[in-house]
Design a protein around this motif. Structure first.
Motif, PDB file in Angstrom:
ATOM      1  N   ALA A  34       0.822  -1.207   0.000  1.00  0.00           N
ATOM      2  CA  ALA A  34       0.000   0.000   0.000  1.00  0.00           C
ATOM      3  C   ALA A  34       0.857   1.258   0.000  1.00  0.00           C
ATOM      4  N   LYS A  35       2.064   1.160   0.538  1.00  0.00           N
ATOM      5  CA  LYS A  35       2.970   2.311   0.601  1.00  0.00           C
ATOM      6  C   LYS A  35       3.724   2.533  -0.709  1.00  0.00           C
ATOM      7  N   ASN A  36       3.657   1.565  -1.619  1.00  0.00           N
ATOM      8  CA  ASN A  36       4.391   1.642  -2.876  1.00  0.00           C
ATOM      9  C   ASN A  36       3.636   2.544  -3.855  1.00  0.00           C
ATOM     10  N   SER A  37       4.129   3.754  -4.036  1.00  0.00           N
ATOM     11  CA  SER A  37       3.448   4.750  -4.871  1.00  0.00           C
ATOM     12  C   SER A  37       3.514   4.419  -6.357  1.00  0.00           C
ATOM     13  N   GLN A  38       4.362   3.475  -6.756  1.00  0.00           N
ATOM     14  CA  GLN A  38       4.494   3.131  -8.175  1.00  0.00           C
ATOM     15  C   GLN A  38       3.502   2.067  -8.618  1.00  0.00           C
ATOM     16  N   LEU A  39       2.741   1.524  -7.675  1.00  0.00           N
ATOM     17  CA  LEU A  39       1.755   0.500  -8.008  1.00  0.00           C
ATOM     18  C   LEU A  39       0.389   1.130  -8.240  1.00  0.00           C
ATOM     19  N   ASP A  40      -0.290   0.684  -9.294  1.00  0.00           N
ATOM     20  CA  ASP A  40      -1.678   1.081  -9.527  1.00  0.00           C
ATOM     21  C   ASP A  40      -2.633   0.174  -8.762  1.00  0.00           C
ATOM     22  N   TYR A  41      -2.260  -1.092  -8.630  1.00  0.00           N
ATOM     23  CA  TYR A  41      -3.053  -2.086  -7.917  1.00  0.00           C
ATOM     24  C   TYR A  41      -2.092  -3.071  -7.280  1.00  0.00           C
ATOM     25  N   PHE A  42      -2.559  -3.803  -6.290  1.00  0.00           N
ATOM     26  CA  PHE A  42      -1.744  -4.882  -5.756  1.00  0.00           C
ATOM     27  C   PHE A  42      -2.626  -5.978  -5.188  1.00  0.00           C
ATOM     28  N   PHE A  43      -2.050  -7.160  -5.050  1.00  0.00           N
ATOM     29  CA  PHE A  43      -2.740  -8.272  -4.410  1.00  0.00           C
ATOM     30  C   PHE A  43      -1.759  -9.048  -3.545  1.00  0.00           C
ATOM     31  N   VAL A  44      -2.301  -9.719  -2.535  1.00  0.00           N
ATOM     32  CA  VAL A  44      -1.511 -10.462  -1.562  1.00  0.00           C
ATOM     33  C   VAL A  44      -1.739 -11.955  -1.775  1.00  0.00           C
ATOM     34  N   LYS A  45      -0.631 -12.686  -1.890  1.00  0.00           N
ATOM     35  CA  LYS A  45      -0.743 -14.127  -2.138  1.00  0.00           C
ATOM     36  C   LYS A  45       0.560 -14.810  -1.764  1.00  0.00           C
ATOM     37  N   ASP A  46       0.466 -15.990  -1.168  1.00  0.00           N
ATOM     38  CA  ASP A  46       1.637 -16.790  -0.823  1.00  0.00           C
ATOM     39  C   ASP A  46       1.902 -17.773  -1.958  1.00  0.00           C
ATOM     40  N   LEU A  47       2.921 -17.517  -2.747  1.00  0.00           N
ATOM     41  CA  LEU A  47       3.225 -18.355  -3.900  1.00  0.00           C
ATOM     42  C   LEU A  47       3.812 -19.703  -3.513  1.00  0.00           C
ATOM     43  N   ASN A  48       4.235 -19.847  -2.278  1.00  0.00           N
ATOM     44  CA  ASN A  48       4.709 -21.159  -1.842  1.00  0.00           C
ATOM     45  C   ASN A  48       3.558 -22.071  -1.431  1.00  0.00           C
ATOM     46  N   GLN A  49       2.372 -21.495  -1.237  1.00  0.00           N
ATOM     47  CA  GLN A  49       1.186 -22.282  -0.939  1.00  0.00           C
ATOM     48  C   GLN A  49       0.357 -22.546  -2.197  1.00  0.00           C
ATOM     49  N   ASP A  50       0.298 -21.555  -3.079  1.00  0.00           N
ATOM     50  CA  ASP A  50      -0.517 -21.664  -4.297  1.00  0.00           C
ATOM     51  C   ASP A  50       0.150 -20.854  -5.392  1.00  0.00           C
ATOM     52  N   GLN A  51       0.579 -21.516  -6.457  1.00  0.00           N
ATOM     53  CA  GLN A  51       1.331 -20.840  -7.515  1.00  0.00           C
ATOM     54  C   GLN A  51       0.435 -20.234  -8.592  1.00  0.00           C
ATOM     55  N   LYS A  52      -0.845 -20.519  -8.566  1.00  0.00           N
ATOM     56  CA  LYS A  52      -1.747 -19.991  -9.581  1.00  0.00           C
ATOM     57  C   LYS A  52      -1.947 -18.494  -9.400  1.00  0.00           C
ATOM     58  N   LEU A  53      -1.730 -17.728 -10.475  1.00  0.00           N
ATOM     59  CA  LEU A  53      -1.973 -16.291 -10.468  1.00  0.00           C
ATOM     60  C   LEU A  53      -3.357 -16.021 -11.039  1.00  0.00           C
ATOM     61  N   GLU A  54      -4.225 -15.381 -10.264  1.00  0.00           N
ATOM     62  CA  GLU A  54      -5.579 -15.084 -10.741  1.00  0.00           C
ATOM     63  C   GLU A  54      -5.540 -13.866 -11.670  1.00  0.00           C
ATOM     64  N   LEU A  55      -4.843 -14.035 -12.778  1.00  0.00           N
ATOM     65  CA  LEU A  55      -4.641 -12.990 -13.770  1.00  0.00           C
ATOM     66  C   LEU A  55      -4.887 -13.584 -15.148  1.00  0.00           C
ATOM     67  N   GLU A  56      -5.364 -12.759 -16.066  1.00  0.00           N
ATOM     68  CA  GLU A  56      -5.630 -13.243 -17.409  1.00  0.00           C
ATOM     69  C   GLU A  56      -4.350 -13.648 -18.127  1.00  0.00           C
ATOM     70  N   SER A  57      -4.446 -14.632 -18.975  1.00  0.00           N
ATOM     71  CA  SER A  57      -3.311 -15.004 -19.817  1.00  0.00           C
ATOM     72  C   SER A  57      -2.994 -13.862 -20.783  1.00  0.00           C
ATOM     73  N   CYS A  58      -1.715 -13.712 -21.092  1.00  0.00           N
ATOM     74  CA  CYS A  58      -1.250 -12.711 -22.061  1.00  0.00           C
ATOM     75  C   CYS A  58      -1.718 -11.307 -21.689  1.00  0.00           C
ATOM     76  N   SER A  59      -1.614 -10.945 -20.418  1.00  0.00           N
ATOM     77  CA  SER A  59      -2.117  -9.648 -19.966  1.00  0.00           C
ATOM     78  C   SER A  59      -1.027  -8.659 -19.547  1.00  0.00           C
ATOM     79  N   PHE A  60       0.252  -9.082 -19.565  1.00  0.00           N
ATOM     80  CA  PHE A  60       1.334  -8.193 -19.151  1.00  0.00           C
ATOM     81  C   PHE A  60       2.465  -8.205 -20.177  1.00  0.00           C
ATOM     82  N   ASP A  61       3.114  -7.044 -20.284  1.00  0.00           N
ATOM     83  CA  ASP A  61       4.254  -6.913 -21.197  1.00  0.00           C
ATOM     84  C   ASP A  61       5.570  -7.255 -20.512  1.00  0.00           C
ATOM     85  N   ALA A  62       5.595  -7.174 -19.195  1.00  0.00           N
ATOM     86  CA  ALA A  62       6.809  -7.499 -18.447  1.00  0.00           C
ATOM     87  C   ALA A  62       6.426  -7.952 -17.046  1.00  0.00           C
TER      88      ALA A  62
END
Length: 289
Positions: free
Chosen positions: A140-168
């Motif tokens: 929340a303190k990161n001024s360069q983020l437009d949005y953020f989400f919290v997730k433990d990737l060591n518990q669940d590796q699935k990203l609830e994001l659309e395929s082919c949705s980011f350039d980097a």
């Protein structure tokens, strides 16, 4: 459970079927929550984008190599915010310069395993920057983020994001904590657009008790090769590019004193930080005029 974030903008992203469940594995912060029936109609009539590869060809790590000294859940370890930089100014400057060279203002960027600062160039405004991490206060303190989400990737590796949705996708000084890197890199491949870049940077600093065994026991060269193998185990990434910037000869050497293990447990190491980055692209590396 979806939670409001006061500084975010509306964002229509992948909507999991358990959107209103309190047991969902990640938390998305944005201005408003769309009613479920409306959210589901956003992509009506659109065919899902298909990836040309992305499957895991082989596992890189042994079961032992995935183990950590601290076996408590990562969410507990990162429960309290740490508003500090984990690398020195030289490392940050090198990384920011790479971002200037490799990222374009029109891009949509995912900052994976992020914190209260993303090290993106301050003078550049990107189309969209989405952050992920384990501590909502830091993000929340990161001024360069437009949005953020919290997730433990060591518990669940699935990203609830659309395929082919980011350039980097970016991952800064955090790859050493992934216990299922093969699955995470495959997910990064999925969310990248063709020609999209995945930039993984790291140094010799780490929370020793939370880093995986394969990383703790490795050398600088060995850790670079480990990340290269993470890329190579996923079908479709280009040949990884390695960037190194090491301290000048005669600089501080590795601390081998009897108390060095305490400093490692605290994530503290002395001397100038070596810089390592491994970069690969989805399917091909694009060229720009």
């Amino acid at each position: 459970m979806l939670v409001f974030h006061p500084n975010s903008k509306p964002w229509h992203q992948y909507v999991p079927t358990n959107l209103h469940s309190h047991t969902t594995s990640s938390t998305l912060y944005k201005t408003r929550i769309l009613p479920f029936h409306i959210a589901n109609t956003l992509n009506e009539g659109k065919q899902p984008k298909q990836s040309s590869a992305g499957k895991i060809k082989r596992l890189v790590l042994t079961q032992e190599g995935r183990t950590k000294l601290n076996t408590y859940p990562d969410r507990e370890f990162y429960a309290y915010p740490r508003f500090v930089t984990h690398v020195d100014d030289g490392f940050i400057s090198t990384l920011t310069n790479i971002y200037k060279e490799r990222l374009r203002p029109s891009w949509e960027i995912l900052d994976l395993m992020s914190s209260w600062i993303s090290h993106l160039p301050k003078e550049v405004t990107y189309k969209k920057v989405v952050g992920h991490g384990l501590n909502a206060q830091e993000l929340a303190k990161n001024s360069q983020l437009d949005y953020f989400f919290v997730k433990d990737l060591n518990q669940d590796q699935k990203l609830e994001l659309e395929s082919c949705s980011f350039d980097a996708v970016l991952c800064t000084v955090s790859v050493q904590y992934l216990q299922q890197p093969e699955k995470v890199f495959a997910e990064v491949f999925r969310v990248l657009r063709p020609g999209g870049a995945f930039i993984v940077s790291f140094s010799n600093r780490l929370f020793y008790e939370k880093a995986i065994s394969a990383w703790r026991d490795g050398t600088g060269y060995g850790r670079v090769q480990l990340v290269v193998q993470y890329f190579q185990c996923v079908e479709g990434f280009t040949q990884p590019e390695i960037i190194r910037k090491l301290p000048a000869t005669g600089g501080a050497q590795e601390d081998k004193s009897p108390f060095s293990w305490i400093r490692k447990l605290l994530g503290l190491l002395s001397g100038s930080d070596p810089f390592y980055a491994v970069i690969a692209y989805k399917n091909f590396r694009p060229t720009y005029e």
